[in-house]
Design an enzyme around this catalytic site. Structure first.
Site, PDB file in Angstrom:
ATOM      1  N   TRP A 100      -4.797 -75.497 -71.300  1.00 10.35           N
ATOM      2  CA  TRP A 100      -3.406 -75.044 -71.289  1.00 10.35           C
ATOM      3  C   TRP A 100      -2.438 -76.236 -71.355  1.00 10.35           C
ATOM      4  CZ3 TRP A 100       1.148 -75.453 -68.722  1.00 10.35           C
ATOM      5  CH2 TRP A 100       2.022 -74.371 -68.746  1.00 10.35           C
TER       6      TRP A 100
ATOM      7  N   GLN B  57       0.382 -66.861 -76.805  1.00 11.50           N
ATOM      8  CA  GLN B  57       0.543 -68.159 -76.171  1.00 11.50           C
ATOM      9  C   GLN B  57      -0.539 -69.105 -76.695  1.00 11.50           C
ATOM     10  OE1 GLN B  57       3.041 -68.701 -72.945  1.00 11.50           O
ATOM     11  NE2 GLN B  57       3.703 -67.868 -74.890  1.00 11.50           N
TER      12      GLN B  57
ATOM     13  N   PHE C 180       7.441 -69.395 -73.827  1.00 17.04           N
ATOM     14  CA  PHE C 180       6.681 -68.471 -72.992  1.00 17.04           C
ATOM     15  C   PHE C 180       6.816 -67.042 -73.544  1.00 17.04           C
ATOM     16  CE2 PHE C 180       5.654 -71.946 -70.568  1.00 17.04           C
ATOM     17  CZ  PHE C 180       5.131 -71.665 -69.321  1.00 17.04           C
ATOM     18  N   SER C 181       6.639 -66.040 -72.684  1.00 17.76           N
ATOM     19  CA  SER C 181       6.494 -64.656 -73.121  1.00 17.76           C
ATOM     20  C   SER C 181       7.750 -64.101 -73.781  1.00 17.76           C
ATOM     21  CB  SER C 181       6.119 -63.765 -71.933  1.00 17.76           C
ATOM     22  OG  SER C 181       4.896 -64.187 -71.377  1.00 17.76           O
TER      23      SER C 181
ATOM     24  N   ASN D 112      -3.894 -67.640 -75.047  1.00 17.90           N
ATOM     25  CA  ASN D 112      -3.885 -66.656 -73.967  1.00 17.90           C
ATOM     26  C   ASN D 112      -2.916 -65.527 -74.293  1.00 17.90           C
ATOM     27  OD1 ASN D 112      -2.229 -69.082 -73.066  1.00 17.90           O
ATOM     28  ND2 ASN D 112      -1.600 -67.667 -71.461  1.00 17.90           N
ATOM     29  N   ASP D 113      -1.968 -65.184 -73.442  1.00 22.23           N
ATOM     30  CA  ASP D 113      -1.238 -63.917 -73.504  1.00 22.23           C
ATOM     31  C   ASP D 113      -0.720 -63.555 -74.901  1.00 22.23           C
ATOM     32  OD1 ASP D 113      -1.603 -64.253 -70.834  1.00 22.23           O
ATOM     33  OD2 ASP D 113       0.517 -64.413 -70.318  1.00 22.23           O
TER      34      ASP D 113
ATOM     35  N   TRP E 115      -6.162 -73.758 -77.427  1.00 19.25           N
ATOM     36  CA  TRP E 115      -6.107 -72.772 -76.345  1.00 19.25           C
ATOM     37  C   TRP E 115      -5.326 -71.542 -76.799  1.00 19.25           C
ATOM     38  CZ3 TRP E 115      -7.515 -72.435 -71.109  1.00 19.25           C
ATOM     39  CH2 TRP E 115      -6.810 -71.515 -70.337  1.00 19.25           C
TER      40      TRP E 115
END
Length: 246
Positions: A138, A130, A170-171, A113-114, A111
């Site tokens: 996720w 991510q 995380f971010s 993502n961001d 997976w």
């Protein structure tokens, strides 16, 4: 003496990758690698007990010559299917799969993502993102990492930040510490520093990691978390960190 259980699989690492079979029909369970009785990594995976739907991998090049004991809390029938190789399972057909994007960046497996921590340094664009390396859904939030010289052709590097005892990654952002403000520099090149949120234990905390080899390997700051919070993020308290600011 290390005690082995029925679901333990010891493997002496001689190759770069461990290939792991996955089936979406399986429930997620924890998998843990230990080396010399100490946890090396832990993650959730749907380990296939029958025919795999697809394969994922662990880069274990840093563990060559060591014995890794793999334990799994779920159906352990899939442990016997794990194998090591210098190639990722399915590598010959990679990026030729049906529906695989050919222009936008996609990770080899798992997976995505961001985007996070995007930075340019000495002719390379760094993309962190991510990432769940172990499934197409996720989970196991990590920072994947890829570099490019033209933002069209990308080289995927090993995962930069993996989940730890504080939680999942995380971010965040990245900077080059030219002035050695954080005190990690040991000559050239200067430290590449990532600051990021860790999610876990009913709260989120702010942490830092650094690289001294242009992002190829990362060390988490031993004083993490930089900013800790009470449960549910209701208040924050600052902890002593390195002097100055970036």
């Amino acid at each position: 003496m290390l005690q082995l259980h029925a679901a333990d699989l010891p493997i002496k690492i001689t190759k770069r990758y461990l290939n792991l079979p996955v089936s979406q029909a399986q429930q997620r369970s924890n998998m843990k690698f230990t080396v010399g009785g100490k946890k090396e990594r832990e993650f959730k995976i749907r380990l296939a007990s029958g025919e795999p739907e697809y394969w994922v991998f662990c880069d274990v090049s840093n563990l060559k010559g060591k014995t890794v004991t793999i334990s799994y809390e779920g159906d352990n029938a899939g442990l016997s299917k794990i194998y090591q190789d210098d190639k990722i399972a399915g590598q010959d057909s990679m990026y030729h799969e049906k529906n695989r994007p050919q222009f936008h960046f996609t990770t080899r497996r798992g997976w995505i993502n961001d985007p996070n921590g995007m930075i340019f340094y000495e002719g390379e664009y760094h993309l962190f993102y991510q990432h769940n390396p172990y499934e197409r859904e996720w989970e196991n939030m990590s920072w994947g990492h890829a570099v490019s010289k033209d933002m069209i052709h990308w080289q995927e590097l090993p995962v930069a930040l993996s989940p730890d005892d504080m939680g999942t990654m995380f971010s965040g952002s990245a900077v080059i510490d030219y002035n050695n403000t954080a005190g990690f520099n040991k000559g050239k090149p200067p430290a590449m520093i990532a600051t990021y949120t860790v999610d876990g234990h009913n709260k989120q905390v702010q942490c830092m990691a650094y690289s001294l080899d242009k992002g190829r390997t990362w060390t988490k700051y031993k004083g993490n978390p930089l900013i800790d919070s009470k449960e549910n993020g209701t208040a924050y308290k600052r902890r002593p960190t390195c002097s100055g600011s970036i």
